[in-house]
Design a protein around this motif. Structure first.
Motif, PDB file in Angstrom:
ATOM      1  N   SER A 131       0.841  -1.188   0.000  1.00 36.33           N
ATOM      2  CA  SER A 131       0.000   0.000   0.000  1.00 36.33           C
ATOM      3  C   SER A 131       0.878   1.240   0.000  1.00 36.33           C
ATOM      4  CB  SER A 131      -0.894   0.016   1.243  1.00 36.33           C
ATOM      5  OG  SER A 131      -0.117   0.217   2.410  1.00 36.33           O
ATOM      6  N   CYS A 171       1.055   3.568  -6.016  1.00 29.78           N
ATOM      7  CA  CYS A 171       1.102   2.184  -5.542  1.00 29.78           C
ATOM      8  C   CYS A 171       0.246   1.307  -6.448  1.00 29.78           C
ATOM      9  CB  CYS A 171       0.655   2.068  -4.081  1.00 29.78           C
ATOM     10  SG  CYS A 171      -1.118   2.221  -3.837  1.00 29.78           S
ATOM     11  N   ASP A 186      -1.634  -1.262  -5.048  1.00 32.10           N
ATOM     12  CA  ASP A 186      -2.657  -1.830  -4.167  1.00 32.10           C
ATOM     13  C   ASP A 186      -3.976  -1.134  -4.517  1.00 32.10           C
ATOM     14  OD1 ASP A 186      -4.052  -2.992  -2.049  1.00 32.10           O
ATOM     15  OD2 ASP A 186      -3.457  -1.413  -0.670  1.00 32.10           O
ATOM     16  N   ARG A 187      -4.758  -1.737  -5.402  1.00 27.92           N
ATOM     17  CA  ARG A 187      -5.900  -1.038  -6.002  1.00 27.92           C
ATOM     18  C   ARG A 187      -7.141  -1.922  -6.056  1.00 27.92           C
ATOM     19  NH1 ARG A 187      -2.900   1.331 -11.476  1.00 27.92           N
ATOM     20  NH2 ARG A 187      -0.994   2.069 -10.430  1.00 27.92           N
ATOM     21  N   HIS A 224      -6.870   3.665  -5.471  1.00 26.10           N
ATOM     22  CA  HIS A 224      -6.339   3.318  -4.153  1.00 26.10           C
ATOM     23  C   HIS A 224      -7.016   4.182  -3.108  1.00 26.10           C
ATOM     24  CE1 HIS A 224      -3.566   2.019  -1.054  1.00 26.10           C
ATOM     25  NE2 HIS A 224      -3.334   3.281  -0.744  1.00 26.10           N
ATOM     26  N   GLU A 225      -7.608   3.537  -2.097  1.00 28.38           N
ATOM     27  CA  GLU A 225      -8.258   4.184  -0.964  1.00 28.38           C
ATOM     28  C   GLU A 225      -9.469   5.036  -1.396  1.00 28.38           C
ATOM     29  OE1 GLU A 225      -8.127   3.566   1.993  1.00 28.38           O
ATOM     30  OE2 GLU A 225      -6.218   2.583   2.379  1.00 28.38           O
TER      31      GLU A 225
END
Length: 363
Positions: free
Chosen positions: A44, A64, A66-67, A87-88
């Motif tokens: 992340s 990043c 991390d998706r 992401h987020e």
């Protein structure tokens, strides 16, 4: 916690490639050790910053891999193509919706392509369908200020040179659709779009797509191929505040798990928010109308964590809870008196749960 040096990345190199960036050409190759490392580890943005000396809350998001809302296509030659994703959520310092393409070769090596936003905007929750040597990228959620109601974005990725072009379309399209399915029809000339959700503007709740649409790949022409005229309606607080159903369900969960400290903590908060003691028995019966019905199990793999289904006269009635609205879909025909009973029953229960005015409107 491991440091950058454990991965062979210097602080200087990390700072050089830490941020997401826009391409200048179509495409712009952006291979670099930092992004390669983040693709391979799927760390992340928070974890990447922790491994460095960078301030997590400074200078915007960190790139990043991390998706979620990212598409993956495997080509006949074994390569994997990853497109976009986010992401987020919007409140996070590292929130970002990406407009890149990552190619993973069969030997594990990577190529990363970025694009000007004018060529390929930030894209997530799209569909990506391989057709010969092209991938058709349809729909997206995207940033709020880049959404255009009553339009369906279509982009085409050339898998030979990784350029992207926009496909202009005509006809009756699904609108600003995302999270949908795309199926290449047997003739290889059309894509069938089904399921998903449709954004219709900032003042309108997102609605489920219950119809099917076809896109002719050669002409770019849309047509509505299947229309389901199902009764649908929704409940929204008249004051447009959060309906607190998620918070009530958390309280109920803590009660059922006998987690006293968590229950007591949340009970105090909810009494303050509601102005009265929570009515958990009504919450349990929220989707149990006063007529003969059969509860249906949750369908695995459909992301229905916030949905409940019942069967009434062999017709599925589906309740979908969101933070701001509750939507009801009747997947077929029910007599008007039963529809009226379903509407009134849920209205009364919601009014007992959250003692405020509710607006009921057809979708």
């Amino acid at each position: 916690m491991e440091t950058l040096e454990n991965f062979g990345i210097s602080q200087k190199l990390f700072e050089e490639w830490r941020e997401p960036r826009e391409g200048t050409d179509n495409p712009t190759k952006a291979n670099n050790p930092v992004w390669n490392w983040l693709v391979q580890t799927k760390l992340s943005a928070w974890a990447a910053n922790k491994a460095s000396e960078h301030d997590y809350y400074a200078d915007g998001p960190t790139w990043c891999f991390d998706r979620y809302g990212q598409s993956t296509n495997q080509l006949p030659d074994g390569r994997k193509i990853y497109i976009g994703g986010e992401h987020e959520d919007h409140y996070d310092p590292d929130f970002c919706i990406y407009n890149d393409v990552v190619v993973e070769h069969i030997d594990g090596s990577l190529d990363i392509y970025i694009y000007p936003q004018s060529v390929f905007p930030a894209t997530d929750f799209h569909s990506a369908t391989l057709v010969n040597d092209e991938i058709f990228i349809i729909g997206r959620l995207g940033y709020h200020d880049q959404r255009h109601i009553k339009q369906t974005p279509v982009f085409i990725l050339n898998i030979n040179n990784f350029s992207i072009r926009k496909q202009e379309t005509t006809g009756s399209n699904p609108g600003w659709i995302f999270g949908h399915n795309a199926t290449l029809l047997e003739d290889g000339k059309s894509l069938l779009i089904s399921q998903g959700e449709i954004y219709s503007g900032p003042e309108t709740p997102v609605t489920e797509n219950i119809n099917e649409w076809c896109l002719d790949l050669s002409s770019g022409s849309w047509k509505l191929s299947k229309e389901n005229n199902w009764p649908r309606w929704q409940y929204i607080r008249a004051d447009k505040k959060c309906n607190l159903l998620w918070e009530l369900r958390q309280l109920l969960w803590h009660q059922e798990m006998n987690w006293k400290s968590e229950y007591d903590r949340d009970l105090v908060k909810l009494i303050d928010q509601l102005g009265h003691h929570p009515d958990l028995p009504t919450l349990k019966s929220l989707y149990q109308p006063p007529l003969k019905f059969e509860p249906l199990p949750e369908r695995e793999g459909d992301g229905e964590y916030n949905q409940q289904r019942i069967l009434v006269e062999d017709v599925v009635v589906r309740y979908k809870e969101e933070h701001w609205e509750v939507q009801v879909t009747v997947e077929g025909y029910l007599p008007p008196d039963i529809i009226a009973l379903l509407k009134q029953d849920l209205y009364s229960k919601l009014s007992n749960l959250v003692k405020t005015q509710w607006k009921v409107s057809d979708i």
